[in-house]
Scaffold this motif. Structure first.
Motif, short mmCIF file in Angstrom:
data_model
loop_
_atom_site.label_atom_id
_atom_site.label_comp_id
_atom_site.label_asym_id
_atom_site.label_seq_id
_atom_site.Cartn_x
_atom_site.Cartn_y
_atom_site.Cartn_z
N GLY A 64 0.81 -1.21 0.00
CA GLY A 64 0.00 0.00 0.00
C GLY A 64 0.85 1.26 0.00
N GLU A 65 1.91 1.25 0.76
CA GLU A 65 2.82 2.40 0.80
C GLU A 65 3.41 2.67 -0.57
N ARG A 66 3.77 1.59 -1.28
CA ARG A 66 4.32 1.76 -2.64
C ARG A 66 3.28 2.37 -3.58
N LEU A 67 2.02 2.12 -3.29
CA LEU A 67 0.94 2.66 -4.12
C LEU A 67 0.43 4.01 -3.60
N GLY A 68 0.98 4.44 -2.47
CA GLY A 68 0.53 5.69 -1.88
C GLY A 68 -0.82 5.56 -1.20
N GLN A 69 -1.14 4.35 -0.75
CA GLN A 69 -2.43 4.07 -0.12
C GLN A 69 -2.23 3.44 1.25
N ARG A 70 -3.19 3.65 2.14
CA ARG A 70 -3.19 2.95 3.42
C ARG A 70 -4.15 1.79 3.28
N ILE A 71 -3.62 0.57 3.27
CA ILE A 71 -4.49 -0.59 3.14
C ILE A 71 -4.16 -1.62 4.21
N HIS A 72 -5.14 -2.45 4.47
CA HIS A 72 -5.04 -3.49 5.48
C HIS A 72 -5.65 -4.76 4.90
N PRO A 73 -5.17 -5.94 5.25
CA PRO A 73 -5.71 -7.17 4.68
C PRO A 73 -7.23 -7.31 4.82
N HIS A 74 -7.79 -6.80 5.90
CA HIS A 74 -9.23 -6.93 6.11
C HIS A 74 -10.03 -6.19 5.03
N MET A 75 -9.41 -5.22 4.40
CA MET A 75 -10.08 -4.48 3.33
C MET A 75 -10.43 -5.42 2.18
N PHE A 76 -9.66 -6.49 2.00
CA PHE A 76 -9.94 -7.44 0.93
C PHE A 76 -11.26 -8.17 1.20
N ARG A 77 -11.54 -8.48 2.45
CA ARG A 77 -12.83 -9.11 2.79
C ARG A 77 -13.99 -8.17 2.47
N HIS A 78 -13.81 -6.91 2.84
CA HIS A 78 -14.87 -5.92 2.56
C HIS A 78 -15.08 -5.77 1.06
N SER A 79 -14.00 -5.66 0.33
CA SER A 79 -14.09 -5.50 -1.13
C SER A 79 -14.72 -6.72 -1.78
N TYR A 80 -14.34 -7.90 -1.31
CA TYR A 80 -14.87 -9.16 -1.82
C TYR A 80 -16.39 -9.20 -1.62
N ALA A 81 -16.82 -8.90 -0.41
CA ALA A 81 -18.24 -8.93 -0.10
C ALA A 81 -19.01 -7.89 -0.92
N THR A 82 -18.46 -6.70 -1.02
CA THR A 82 -19.13 -5.64 -1.77
C THR A 82 -19.21 -6.00 -3.25
N GLU A 83 -18.15 -6.53 -3.81
CA GLU A 83 -18.15 -6.89 -5.23
C GLU A 83 -19.17 -7.99 -5.50
N LEU A 84 -19.25 -8.99 -4.63
CA LEU A 84 -20.24 -10.05 -4.81
C LEU A 84 -21.66 -9.48 -4.77
N LEU A 85 -21.91 -8.57 -3.82
CA LEU A 85 -23.23 -7.95 -3.73
C LEU A 85 -23.53 -7.14 -4.98
N GLU A 86 -22.54 -6.38 -5.44
CA GLU A 86 -22.72 -5.56 -6.65
C GLU A 86 -23.03 -6.42 -7.87
N ARG A 87 -22.50 -7.63 -7.89
CA ARG A 87 -22.72 -8.52 -9.04
C ARG A 87 -23.99 -9.35 -8.89
N GLY A 88 -24.74 -9.08 -7.81
CA GLY A 88 -26.04 -9.71 -7.66
C GLY A 88 -26.10 -10.92 -6.75
N ALA A 89 -25.03 -11.20 -6.02
CA ALA A 89 -25.05 -12.35 -5.10
C ALA A 89 -26.01 -12.06 -3.95
N ASP A 90 -26.63 -13.10 -3.46
CA ASP A 90 -27.54 -13.00 -2.32
C ASP A 90 -26.71 -12.78 -1.06
N ILE A 91 -27.18 -11.89 -0.19
CA ILE A 91 -26.45 -11.57 1.03
C ILE A 91 -26.25 -12.82 1.90
N ARG A 92 -27.18 -13.78 1.84
CA ARG A 92 -27.03 -15.01 2.64
C ARG A 92 -25.89 -15.87 2.11
#
Length: 134
Positions: A64-92
């Motif tokens: 993240g520092e090389r990209l000029g961003q503050r990132i944490h591994p947990h952000m991948f879980r959030h992004s994964y869940a959001t992307e699935l929801l955006e693509r129409g996956a059921d929340i369950r």
């Protein structure tokens, strides 16, 4: 889609799905570790030790520092869940993939975009959507 059961002896063990590119990347990685057994840790350090969460946090932070961003591994879980929801996956289904007991917990992980919110509101509009394109 390939499946894998991580930590089969763990009380929270579950089968996870891997998209083909991710599965192929793991297979390619494992081909560099001919001595790895099914019981061995999947990811190891250069010295062959099990990779700890601290090592992962440090590596992601440095990337993240090389990209000029503050990132944490947990952000991948959030992004994964959001992307699935955006693509129409059921929340369950997302709840099950993340290993949550409650949908309420999963909802904390999903960040609904403004575009998705507009589409949902438009479902209530009896008039057809008006195109802004000429």
């Amino acid at each position: 889609m390939e499946t894998h059961t991580p930590l089969a002896d763990s009380p929270s063990a579950r089968v996870i799905g891997l998209p083909r590119p991710a599965y192929e990347a793991v297979v390619a990685y494992l081909s560099t570790r001919p001595d790895a057994t099914p019981e061995a840790p999947l990811f190891v350090t250069v010295s062959g030790q099990r990779m700890t969460h601290k090592v992962v946090i440090r590596a992601v932070r440095r990337a993240g520092e090389r990209l000029g961003q503050r990132i944490h591994p947990h952000m991948f879980r959030h992004s994964y869940a959001t992307e699935l929801l955006e693509r129409g996956a059921d929340i369950r289904d997302i709840r099950d993939l993340l290993g949550h007991e409650s949908v309420a917990t999963t909802e904390l992980y999903t960040h609904v975009s403004a575009a998705r919110q507009r589409r949902v509101v438009q479902l209530l509009d009896p008039r057809p959507a008006v195109s802004t394109m000429s």
